[in-house]
Design an enzyme around this catalytic site. Structure first.
Site, mmCIF file in Angstrom:
data_model
loop_
_atom_site.group_PDB
_atom_site.id
_atom_site.type_symbol
_atom_site.label_atom_id
_atom_site.label_comp_id
_atom_site.label_asym_id
_atom_site.label_seq_id
_atom_site.Cartn_x
_atom_site.Cartn_y
_atom_site.Cartn_z
ATOM 1 N N ARG A 145 -7.808 1.854 -41.908
ATOM 2 C CA ARG A 145 -8.083 0.648 -41.133
ATOM 3 C C ARG A 145 -8.179 1.009 -39.652
ATOM 4 O O ARG A 145 -7.213 1.459 -39.048
ATOM 5 C CB ARG A 145 -6.980 -0.393 -41.340
ATOM 6 C CG ARG A 145 -7.264 -1.655 -40.557
ATOM 7 C CD ARG A 145 -6.309 -2.760 -40.913
ATOM 8 N NE ARG A 145 -6.755 -3.994 -40.291
ATOM 9 C CZ ARG A 145 -6.221 -5.174 -40.515
ATOM 10 N NH1 ARG A 145 -5.233 -5.289 -41.358
ATOM 11 N NH2 ARG A 145 -6.671 -6.249 -39.915
ATOM 12 N N GLN A 204 8.629 -7.494 -43.525
ATOM 13 C CA GLN A 204 8.371 -6.302 -44.334
ATOM 14 C C GLN A 204 8.419 -5.070 -43.440
ATOM 15 O O GLN A 204 7.711 -4.992 -42.443
ATOM 16 C CB GLN A 204 7.007 -6.385 -45.018
ATOM 17 C CG GLN A 204 6.757 -5.253 -46.000
ATOM 18 C CD GLN A 204 5.445 -5.428 -46.734
ATOM 19 O OE1 GLN A 204 4.532 -6.079 -46.248
ATOM 20 N NE2 GLN A 204 5.346 -4.832 -47.911
ATOM 21 N N GLY A 230 1.512 -0.497 -42.049
ATOM 22 C CA GLY A 230 2.167 -1.441 -41.152
ATOM 23 C C GLY A 230 1.768 -1.312 -39.697
ATOM 24 O O GLY A 230 2.484 -1.785 -38.803
ATOM 25 N N GLU A 231 0.607 -0.702 -39.436
ATOM 26 C CA GLU A 231 0.208 -0.519 -38.036
ATOM 27 C C GLU A 231 -0.016 -1.854 -37.335
ATOM 28 O O GLU A 231 0.267 -1.989 -36.145
ATOM 29 C CB GLU A 231 -1.049 0.350 -37.949
ATOM 30 C CG GLU A 231 -1.427 0.682 -36.506
ATOM 31 C CD GLU A 231 -2.545 1.708 -36.394
ATOM 32 O OE1 GLU A 231 -3.188 1.746 -35.329
ATOM 33 O OE2 GLU A 231 -2.772 2.471 -37.352
ATOM 34 N N ARG A 232 -0.514 -2.868 -38.067
ATOM 35 C CA ARG A 232 -0.699 -4.186 -37.447
ATOM 36 C C ARG A 232 0.634 -4.753 -36.989
ATOM 37 O O ARG A 232 0.732 -5.303 -35.889
ATOM 38 C CB ARG A 232 -1.351 -5.169 -38.427
ATOM 39 C CG ARG A 232 -2.829 -4.977 -38.625
ATOM 40 C CD ARG A 232 -3.424 -6.063 -39.511
ATOM 41 N NE ARG A 232 -3.403 -7.358 -38.862
ATOM 42 C CZ ARG A 232 -2.611 -8.370 -39.201
ATOM 43 N NH1 ARG A 232 -1.736 -8.239 -40.189
ATOM 44 N NH2 ARG A 232 -2.660 -9.511 -38.566
ATOM 45 N N ASN A 252 -3.443 -1.033 -48.217
ATOM 46 C CA ASN A 252 -4.402 -1.897 -47.549
ATOM 47 C C ASN A 252 -5.316 -2.603 -48.539
ATOM 48 O O ASN A 252 -5.634 -3.783 -48.375
ATOM 49 C CB ASN A 252 -5.236 -1.087 -46.546
ATOM 50 C CG ASN A 252 -4.507 -0.868 -45.236
ATOM 51 O OD1 ASN A 252 -4.328 -1.791 -44.461
ATOM 52 N ND2 ASN A 252 -4.078 0.354 -44.986
#
Length: 285
Positions: free
Chosen positions: A48, A70, A89-91, A124
């Site tokens: 992503r 999370q 979990g970068e977002r 993802n």
């Protein structure tokens, strides 16, 4: 060919972040803890690559209200102790930085480059966080760098072989057309329907300007009508524009009303699972 003895990861990362931590998983021992946010690093291999500013802002507000529910899944970098590379979990990490969080919850797993990329893609895809082009690029990278076959990917992802093949075919489209998929202006179904055209650029503009469905495009391509000039777009009635704005303001997302006589449709676009949850909550309350 990947090693068939290696545990299959079709369930994604759900098994890694359950209630009973630490646990033993396909990716090695894991455990949950918190870490200073500056100790985390974005993963250059993350499939992503596109992060909507609007969706990040909405996620930031959600985190401000409820925290990070999370944990972020990471692996420790060998070159630097206590420096972690994000697998999933970068977002959440980017959104947390926006509101100045000092620490974030993390789950540390043992994963090499191959497994890290595999886990990132699976997570993802299962969360529908990737657009179809990013998904295809992730598959292509696994094939090019780690000698995966399409059959391997189908087995790992829990997808059909034809799904993987059709997703990879999207990379044959010119960059100008692929950008429409990345931006969400056309769907993966639209893009697949364009693959048989020598020059799909004109047709992709018709899809956007005329609001063509996937079946419309498939029919036009089959009949050889893709070269016909597009019908001029008709401005929406002021009442429709006003209704769109009112609904958009109420739900906090983009709304598109297509009215044809006394019938029509309302399309609601969401860019993340978090945004989808907020929309459904507002609609059902």
């Amino acid at each position: 060919m990947i090693d068939d003895a290696r545990p299959r990861l079709g369930r994604g990362l759900a098994a890694l972040i359950g209630e009973n931590l630490p646990v033993e998983s396909a990716a090695g021992p894991v455990g949950q803890r918190t870490a200073p946010i500056e100790f985390l690093r974005a993963n250059p291999r993350n499939p992503r690559q596109h992060f909507s500013d609007e969706s990040l802002q909405e996620l930031s507000e959600s985190i401000r209200e409820r925290g990070i529910i999370q944990p972020i899944v990471v692996r420790e970098l060998e070159a630097a102790k206590n420096i972690f590379e994000i697998i999933a979990g970068e977002r959440r990490w980017r959104a947390a930085q926006r509101i100045g969080l000092h620490e974030v919850p993390i789950v540390v797993v043992e994963a090499d480059d191959r497994l890290s990329l595999e886990l990132a893609i699976i997570e993802n895809v299962q969360r529908t966080d990737l657009n179809a082009i990013e998904e295809a690029e992730g598959y292509d990278r696994l094939i090019a760098e780690f000698a995966y076959t399409q059959a391997d990917l189908a087995k790992i992802l829990g997808k059909s072989r034809s799904y993987v093949t059709n997703t990879l075919r999207l990379l044959k489209l010119p960059d100008s057309v692929r950008s429409y998929v990345v931006d969400g202006r056309i769907s993966a179904g639209h893009a697949r329907a364009l693959l048989s055209l020598d020059d799909p650029t004109a047709m992709v503009e018709r899809i956007v300007n005329e609001g063509l469905s996937v079946r419309d495009v498939e029919r036009l391509v089959a009949e050889g009508d893709e070269k016909k000039p597009p019908r001029p777009s008709v401005p929406k009635a002021p009442d429709i524009v006003r209704i769109e704005k009112n609904i958009s303001d109420a739900l906090g997302v983009a709304i598109n009303v297509n009215a044809r006589g006394e019938s029509g449709s309302i399309n609601i676009k969401f860019k993340s699972i978090e945004q989808f949850d907020l929309i459904t909550k507002k609609l059902l309350d």
